[in-house]
Design an enzyme around this catalytic site. Structure first.
Site, PDB file in Angstrom:
ATOM      1  N   TYR A 278       0.832  -1.209   0.000  1.00 49.63           N
ATOM      2  CA  TYR A 278       0.000   0.000   0.000  1.00 49.63           C
ATOM      3  C   TYR A 278       0.858   1.248   0.000  1.00 49.63           C
ATOM      4  O   TYR A 278       2.066   1.191   0.252  1.00 49.63           O
ATOM      5  CB  TYR A 278      -0.972  -0.013   1.183  1.00 49.63           C
ATOM      6  CG  TYR A 278      -0.372   0.360   2.526  1.00 49.63           C
ATOM      7  CD1 TYR A 278       0.469  -0.518   3.195  1.00 49.63           C
ATOM      8  CD2 TYR A 278      -0.649   1.582   3.121  1.00 49.63           C
ATOM      9  CE1 TYR A 278       1.006  -0.177   4.430  1.00 49.63           C
ATOM     10  CE2 TYR A 278      -0.114   1.934   4.365  1.00 49.63           C
ATOM     11  CZ  TYR A 278       0.716   1.054   5.010  1.00 49.63           C
ATOM     12  OH  TYR A 278       1.248   1.379   6.229  1.00 49.63           O
TER      13      TYR A 278
ATOM     14  N   ARG B 164       8.318   4.515  -4.193  1.00 49.65           N
ATOM     15  CA  ARG B 164       8.380   3.498  -3.136  1.00 49.65           C
ATOM     16  C   ARG B 164       7.363   2.388  -3.411  1.00 49.65           C
ATOM     17  O   ARG B 164       7.626   1.215  -3.136  1.00 49.65           O
ATOM     18  CB  ARG B 164       8.134   4.146  -1.769  1.00 49.65           C
ATOM     19  CG  ARG B 164       8.388   3.195  -0.608  1.00 49.65           C
ATOM     20  CD  ARG B 164       8.288   3.873   0.737  1.00 49.65           C
ATOM     21  NE  ARG B 164       6.956   4.393   0.965  1.00 49.65           N
ATOM     22  CZ  ARG B 164       6.625   5.192   1.982  1.00 49.65           C
ATOM     23  NH1 ARG B 164       7.535   5.573   2.858  1.00 49.65           N
ATOM     24  NH2 ARG B 164       5.399   5.620   2.119  1.00 49.65           N
TER      25      ARG B 164
ATOM     26  N   LYS C 274       6.562  -1.794   2.069  1.00 53.44           N
ATOM     27  CA  LYS C 274       5.324  -1.227   2.651  1.00 53.44           C
ATOM     28  C   LYS C 274       4.172  -2.210   2.454  1.00 53.44           C
ATOM     29  O   LYS C 274       3.261  -2.020   1.647  1.00 53.44           O
ATOM     30  CB  LYS C 274       5.019   0.158   2.059  1.00 53.44           C
ATOM     31  CG  LYS C 274       4.061   0.963   2.941  1.00 53.44           C
ATOM     32  CD  LYS C 274       4.109   2.426   2.594  1.00 53.44           C
ATOM     33  CE  LYS C 274       3.042   3.252   3.284  1.00 53.44           C
ATOM     34  NZ  LYS C 274       3.141   3.312   4.734  1.00 53.44           N
TER      35      LYS C 274
ATOM     36  N   GLU D 208      11.104   2.820  14.713  1.00 48.05           N
ATOM     37  CA  GLU D 208      10.260   3.889  14.158  1.00 48.05           C
ATOM     38  C   GLU D 208       8.923   3.864  14.873  1.00 48.05           C
ATOM     39  O   GLU D 208       8.702   3.061  15.786  1.00 48.05           O
ATOM     40  CB  GLU D 208      10.083   3.706  12.645  1.00 48.05           C
ATOM     41  CG  GLU D 208       9.431   2.381  12.269  1.00 48.05           C
ATOM     42  CD  GLU D 208       9.444   2.094  10.774  1.00 48.05           C
ATOM     43  OE1 GLU D 208       9.314   3.027   9.970  1.00 48.05           O
ATOM     44  OE2 GLU D 208       9.553   0.899  10.424  1.00 48.05           O
TER      45      GLU D 208
ATOM     46  N   LEU E 221      10.772   1.361   7.537  1.00 44.93           N
ATOM     47  CA  LEU E 221      10.258   1.811   6.249  1.00 44.93           C
ATOM     48  C   LEU E 221      11.019   3.083   5.867  1.00 44.93           C
ATOM     49  O   LEU E 221      11.153   3.980   6.709  1.00 44.93           O
ATOM     50  CB  LEU E 221       8.759   2.126   6.374  1.00 44.93           C
ATOM     51  CG  LEU E 221       8.118   2.546   5.055  1.00 44.93           C
ATOM     52  CD1 LEU E 221       7.848   1.327   4.181  1.00 44.93           C
ATOM     53  CD2 LEU E 221       6.829   3.311   5.287  1.00 44.93           C
TER      54      LEU E 221
END
Ligand code: PDD
Length: 285
Positions: A33, A52, A148, A180, A205
């Site tokens: 996504y 990305r 992702k 993160e 990510l």
């Protein structure tokens, strides 16, 4: 009123937007996504998000069902049809629906492409003025966090724990260092004015907002160091903040209930937030 979503070639009311129960996104989280922000009707840093998307799809050998040019057209059509001024455009690509539930890639299945929008006033968010609290949780995710993937259960649980604690985000910790946030990149400003954020690699990510903020900071001769930091270091920092498409730059004012500095958004965070919003306005497409 129902907004308009896109499902495999058709624009349909969101409540009628459906995919098969055999869709591999549903059965296996076999999908990727992306989330791009919309500011004043324009997409923010969208090329970075779509690059990305292509990279993540490549890493799981999933072909893009439409060209990037067509995906941009669909994003813009959704923004127009939904009269979206400020918010987000969500894109999901899955390996599609097969005839049953086989783990290996299906032979003839068509990938699924769904897209929809949501309204969010990121610039005027109350949480940006006051800053947010974060809680810390162990990072229990898989080893390819650079992809992702829609397999977000660890983040769902982390962010639910944050919500129950009245916090705005969860910082995930591995080997004593912050990786993160549940859906954001993590930063601190040290006492000697160095902006610190973990270096990209398979353990986080590669945030698009992170990348833009690092570049904007370096262009202004601010010192940036890409390395891991601990919660202890964050609690001794001058400032802490997060970045993401859905929050831009947002101050972190407490960690596990302990104040960061004076417990209010710091001047550098506020400055970087203004710089990023300026960049988003100037470069929106
Ligand atoms: N999340 N790290 C994680 C784990 C994320 O899920 C996200 C984004 C980020 C920030 O990336 P970017 O700056 O490119 O948005 C970092 C999106 C917004 C989401 O899941 O809704």
């Amino acid at each position: 009123m129902d907004s308009i979503a896109y499902v495999n070639g058709s624009f349909v009311p969101l409540s009628q937007a459906k995919v098969s129960i055999l869709d591999r996104g549903f059965l296996f989280a076999d999908g990727i996504y992306e989330v791009s922000a919309v500011l004043e009707g324009k997409l923010v840093d969208n090329a970075s998000h779509l690059a990305r998307l292509e990279r993540s799809l490549g890493e799981i050998s999933l072909p893009l069902p439409e060209s990037i040019a067509r995906i941009i057209e669909i994003q813009k059509e959704l923004i127009a049809r939904n009269k979206l001024e400020n918010g987000l455009v969500y894109i999901e690509v899955t390996r599609g629906a097969d005839k049953g539930r086989d783990f290996a890639f299906p032979k003839g299945a068509q990938p699924t492409l769904v897209m929809f929008t949501s309204v969010k006033d990121i610039v005027n968010a109350e949480s940006a003025k006051k800053g947010i609290g974060v809680i810390t949780v162990p990072d229990i995710r898989w080893a390819r966090r650079d992809i992702k993937s829609v397999a977000l259960l660890a983040q769902v649980l982390a962010k639910q724990a944050a919500a129950e604690a009245g916090a705005g985000e969860a910082w995930m910790v591995e080997d004593g260092k912050v990786t993160e946030g549940g859906s954001s990149s993590a930063f601190i400003l040290t006492q000697d004015d160095v902006i610190v954020t973990r270096q990209n690699g398979s353990d986080i990510l590669p945030g698009c907002t992170r990348k833009a903020v690092v570049k904007l900071a370096e262009e202004r001769q601010l010192r940036v160091e890409e390395r891991p930091f601990s919660i202890d270091e964050a609690l001794k920092a001058k400032e802490a903040f997060i970045t993401s498409a859905s929050s831009f730059v947002q101050a972190v004012v407490s960690i596990d209930g302990k104040a960061v500095a004076n417990g209010r958004p710091g001047p550098l965070t506020n400055r970087l937030r203004e710089i990023y919003i300026g960049f988003a306005r100037e470069t929106g497409t």
